[in-house]
Design a protein around this motif. Sequence first.
Motif, mmCIF file in Angstrom:
data_model
loop_
_atom_site.group_PDB
_atom_site.id
_atom_site.type_symbol
_atom_site.label_atom_id
_atom_site.label_comp_id
_atom_site.label_asym_id
_atom_site.label_seq_id
_atom_site.Cartn_x
_atom_site.Cartn_y
_atom_site.Cartn_z
ATOM 1 N N ALA A 103 0.844 -1.196 0.000
ATOM 2 C CA ALA A 103 0.000 0.000 0.000
ATOM 3 C C ALA A 103 0.882 1.249 0.000
ATOM 4 C CB ALA A 103 -0.914 -0.007 1.215
ATOM 5 N N ILE A 104 0.561 2.187 -0.867
ATOM 6 C CA ILE A 104 1.390 3.401 -0.998
ATOM 7 C C ILE A 104 1.455 4.169 0.323
ATOM 8 C CG2 ILE A 104 1.605 5.644 -2.149
ATOM 9 C CD1 ILE A 104 0.218 4.342 -4.609
ATOM 10 N N HIS A 105 0.293 4.287 1.004
ATOM 11 C CA HIS A 105 0.266 5.128 2.215
ATOM 12 C C HIS A 105 1.074 4.523 3.350
ATOM 13 C CE1 HIS A 105 -2.901 2.225 3.221
ATOM 14 N NE2 HIS A 105 -2.760 2.591 4.480
ATOM 15 N N GLN A 106 1.475 3.245 3.220
ATOM 16 C CA GLN A 106 2.263 2.605 4.272
ATOM 17 C C GLN A 106 3.771 2.660 4.003
ATOM 18 O OE1 GLN A 106 0.020 -1.221 4.382
ATOM 19 N NE2 GLN A 106 -0.539 -0.649 6.462
ATOM 20 N N THR A 107 4.176 3.255 2.871
ATOM 21 C CA THR A 107 5.608 3.408 2.603
ATOM 22 C C THR A 107 6.150 4.586 3.434
ATOM 23 O OG1 THR A 107 5.309 4.905 0.730
ATOM 24 C CG2 THR A 107 5.323 2.543 0.238
ATOM 25 N N SER A 108 7.481 4.597 3.644
ATOM 26 C CA SER A 108 8.083 5.588 4.554
ATOM 27 C C SER A 108 7.772 7.025 4.158
ATOM 28 C CB SER A 108 9.594 5.421 4.611
ATOM 29 O OG SER A 108 9.910 4.129 4.990
ATOM 30 N N LEU A 109 7.950 7.324 2.874
ATOM 31 C CA LEU A 109 7.737 8.711 2.438
ATOM 32 C C LEU A 109 6.319 9.173 2.783
ATOM 33 C CD1 LEU A 109 8.486 11.308 0.834
ATOM 34 C CD2 LEU A 109 7.550 10.171 -1.188
ATOM 35 N N TYR A 110 5.339 8.331 2.464
ATOM 36 C CA TYR A 110 3.943 8.742 2.670
ATOM 37 C C TYR A 110 3.576 8.792 4.142
ATOM 38 C CZ TYR A 110 3.278 9.028 -2.273
ATOM 39 O OH TYR A 110 3.377 9.430 -3.582
ATOM 40 N N ARG A 111 4.216 7.920 4.962
ATOM 41 C CA ARG A 111 4.007 8.008 6.419
ATOM 42 C C ARG A 111 4.528 9.348 6.926
ATOM 43 N NH1 ARG A 111 2.828 3.074 8.976
ATOM 44 N NH2 ARG A 111 3.430 1.232 7.790
ATOM 45 N N LYS A 112 5.722 9.726 6.421
ATOM 46 C CA LYS A 112 6.352 10.979 6.871
ATOM 47 C C LYS A 112 5.522 12.197 6.477
ATOM 48 C CE LYS A 112 10.757 9.862 5.801
ATOM 49 N NZ LYS A 112 12.014 10.152 5.127
ATOM 50 N N LEU A 113 4.829 12.108 5.357
ATOM 51 C CA LEU A 113 4.058 13.257 4.882
ATOM 52 C C LEU A 113 2.875 13.560 5.786
ATOM 53 C CD1 LEU A 113 3.982 12.602 1.038
ATOM 54 C CD2 LEU A 113 5.177 14.434 2.240
#
Length: 377
Positions: free
Chosen positions: A315-325
């Motif tokens: 899932a995209i929202h569970q990748t580091s970048l998206y978590r940080k956003l």
Amino acid sequence: MDILPFTKPDIDEETIASVIGVLRSGWLTTGPKCHEFESALSLRAGGRPVRVANSATAALEFALRIAGIKSGDEVITTSLSWVATSNVILTVGATPVFVDIDPVTRLIDLNKVEAAITERTRAIIPVDLAGFPVDRDLLYTLAQRYELRVVEDAAQAQGANWKGREIGSFGDLVVFSFHPNKNMTTGEGGCLVMNTEQEARQFEKLRLQGITRCADGTYDCDILGGKANLTDIAAAIGLGQLKSLDCFNLRRRELARQYFVQLTGLPLELPPKDFAQSNWHMFQVLLPNELAERRGELIKHLRDHGIAVGVHYPAIHQTSLYRKLRLSITPLPRTENVAARILTLPLFPAMHEDDIRRVASALGRVIESMCLNGTEA
Ligand SMILES: *Cc1c(COP(=O)(O)O)cnc(C)c1O
């Protein structure tokens, strides 16, 4: 041992010869083959303007720019996709808003879109995951009601159709990818189907430094463009592939049918049996919930049996970048569940029916031993 890959491009000798022809011609970059490829793509898109680029990611970004999406805007999409789908939203300065999926189709749940619309929502990017088309009737009803632009991420949907109408031949902005894993390839590449010649001109500028060539041999540069033009080498591959696309898709459909036969009885959730609209870009199963956390182990065991599988997608929202956003994300339980259990089985036109049997029997053995032995298989 010979490993059965999960996908493999199929390039015929005629295509190879035409690439050699380009190499001998002295013109390698964007030229006659790209124009010919764009015309051929446009013909399949019912005459709509089509322009090629060196990736679908570039085409998606340009589509958002053409649609006027900018900083402060919100774009609704799915988190169960290749990260490019959402990365391009960030690239243009807008904010991705993820809507949960339908657990059966694994596509964005259009019934949940309305609740995600705010006064800042400008566009929606539906994704035809595995080549299974998002409901275009519902999609465009919503888009019209809320005056949203649609950028169809049809990267995986070459030759798929909605109620008999080929994807790309109708709708708003439509992107296809020609990455080697897709149903047809140019090595790397992509294209955008547009509504007007004016949009096509804008695409041409965006893909090559923002320039317009003048009759006197000079040029003007009036917007900031990038460098995303396709080579004629790649376009020659694409022209050859496009001729075979319908054949490829028919073969994929037959092989998918075989999977449904061979996988009966296994504790897997199978994809919808769509033999009319999908181009069977992928055959994806869901593992039983008990095995979700041991998917990595299962993939290793399958490899020991000579079978490569894929995970499309985390899932995209569970990748580091998206978590940080720290996007204000509404819970996406179905996306997270499916992303943890999904597995892409080998499927490509040159596969034999024996290969399908081999995959099914290996899967059966691996799942059985993992369920019996806890951690050992
Ligand atoms: C492959 C793919 C892309 C990106 O395509 P590229 O040509 O690799 O840039 C975007 N979205 C989806 C859903 C894809 O499968």
